[in-house]
Design an enzyme around this catalytic site. Structure first.
Site, PDB file in Angstrom:
ATOM      1  N   LYS A 170       1.008  -1.172  -0.145  1.00  7.54           N
ATOM      2  CA  LYS A 170      -0.124  -0.138  -0.037  1.00  7.54           C
ATOM      3  C   LYS A 170       0.959   1.254  -0.242  1.00  7.54           C
ATOM      4  CE  LYS A 170      -3.708   1.990   2.576  1.00  7.54           C
ATOM      5  NZ  LYS A 170      -4.762   2.026   3.631  1.00  7.54           N
TER       6      LYS A 170
ATOM      7  N   LYS B 253      -2.253  -1.583  -3.943  1.00  5.88           N
ATOM      8  CA  LYS B 253      -3.404  -0.484  -3.843  1.00  5.88           C
ATOM      9  C   LYS B 253      -2.292   0.882  -3.688  1.00  5.88           C
ATOM     10  CE  LYS B 253      -6.456   1.639  -0.694  1.00  5.88           C
ATOM     11  NZ  LYS B 253      -7.233   1.700   0.531  1.00  5.88           N
TER      12      LYS B 253
HETATM   13 ZN   LIG Z   1      -5.984   2.913   8.319  1.00  4.25          ZN
END
Ligand SMILES: [Zn+2]
Length: 281
Positions: A148, A201
């Site tokens: 992420k 992501k």
């Molecule tokens: Zn968070």
């Protein structure tokens, strides 16, 4: 964002579920917006928390719906960070792991099939696996937000979820967009800790990362097509500058081609509609 709403746990949720069912969608990822926020985020693991209530209601109405939940602290904490803070205002990783374990167990008890820790804390997958197993939920899966990035594409979600950090940013725990080797390390660590699925992501600006993780792991891989990506498409389509349908389908196809087995996307209902009425060609 157009087409995106906060739902209450009542007939509003039921209507949304009926609509998803009619479109043939079989899974949902739940994010909670608590009534009260505090330093620790107590509602996050409360049996009567908003997500726990929603899980029980959905499970009762639609036993076969696949229920995934976001497991993080940022929507529940008054400071908006993804973990518990030390008095100095930095995230206390180990104290956060204990909270994440409690959140995951409370979600499992309310009916979640898959918990998805999104805070990028070190050791979060192992801690959650241990907590779930100890509570008798060895059958629940973990979808790890293994990769992420600290991205500008999350902006609209933070507005919607009211989770912008009150101070600082999330670079202590999210990844540097210029770094791809760290993504492979993070993915391998989470796999070793017992992740059942991995996520990358955001999606569109990171398709090379998706491909790189795909080549190193046999686990199912999920791409998260985030709010900023959705917002750009919607805005341009409104202006008449792009063909929304074609742009969305081509983007999702690109994620599949890069190696995604599944895609989390705000376009899901639109795409399901296009596929069912034959206008996706
Ligand atoms: Zn968070």
């Amino acid at each position: 964002m157009p087409g995106v709403f906060q739902l209450s746990v009542d007939e509003m949720l039921d209507r949304e579920l009926d609509r998803l069912r009619a479109l043939g969608l079989g899974s949902v990822l739940l994010f909670g917006l608590p009534a009260e926020k505090d330093e620790v985020g107590l509602e996050n693991f409360a049996a009567e928390g908003i997500v726990q209530q929603a899980l029980r209601r959905i499970r009762e109405r639609m036993p076969d719906m696949l229920l995934l939940t976001d497991v993080c602290c940022c929507e529940y904490t008054s400071h908006g960070h993804c973990g518990i803070l030390t008095p100095d205002g930095v995230v206390d990783n180990d104290a956060t792991l204990e909270v994440l374990g409690r959140v995951a167990v409370s979600h499992a008890e309310a009916g979640a099939d898959v918990v998805a820790p999104s805070g990028m804390m070190d050791g979060m997958v192992g801690a959650i696996r241990g907590a779930l197993d100890a509570a008798g939920h060895a059958d629940r899966a973990i979808l790890s937000y293994a990769v992420k990035y600290a991205s500008a594409f999350y902006g609209p979600f933070r507005e919607a979820a009211d989770s912008t950090p009150a101070f600082g940013d999330r670079r202590q725990y999210q990844m540097d967009p210029g770094n791809v080797r760290e993504a492979l390390i993070e993915a391998a660590l989470d796999e070793d800790e017992g992740a059942d699925m991995l996520m990358v992501k955001p999606a569109l600006a990171y398709l090379d990362v998706l491909r790189a993780v795909r080549e190193r792991s046999e686990l199912p891989l999920v791409a998260y097509n985030v709010s900023g990506e959705y917002a750009m498409v919607k805005a341009a389509a409104r202006q008449g500058w792009i063909d929304e349908r074609r742009v969305v389908l081509e983007s999702l196809l690109g994620m599949r081609r890069a190696g995604a087995d599944a895609i989390i996307t705000y376009h899901a209902k639109d795409v399901a509609q296009w596929l069912s009425d034959g206008t996706a060609d």
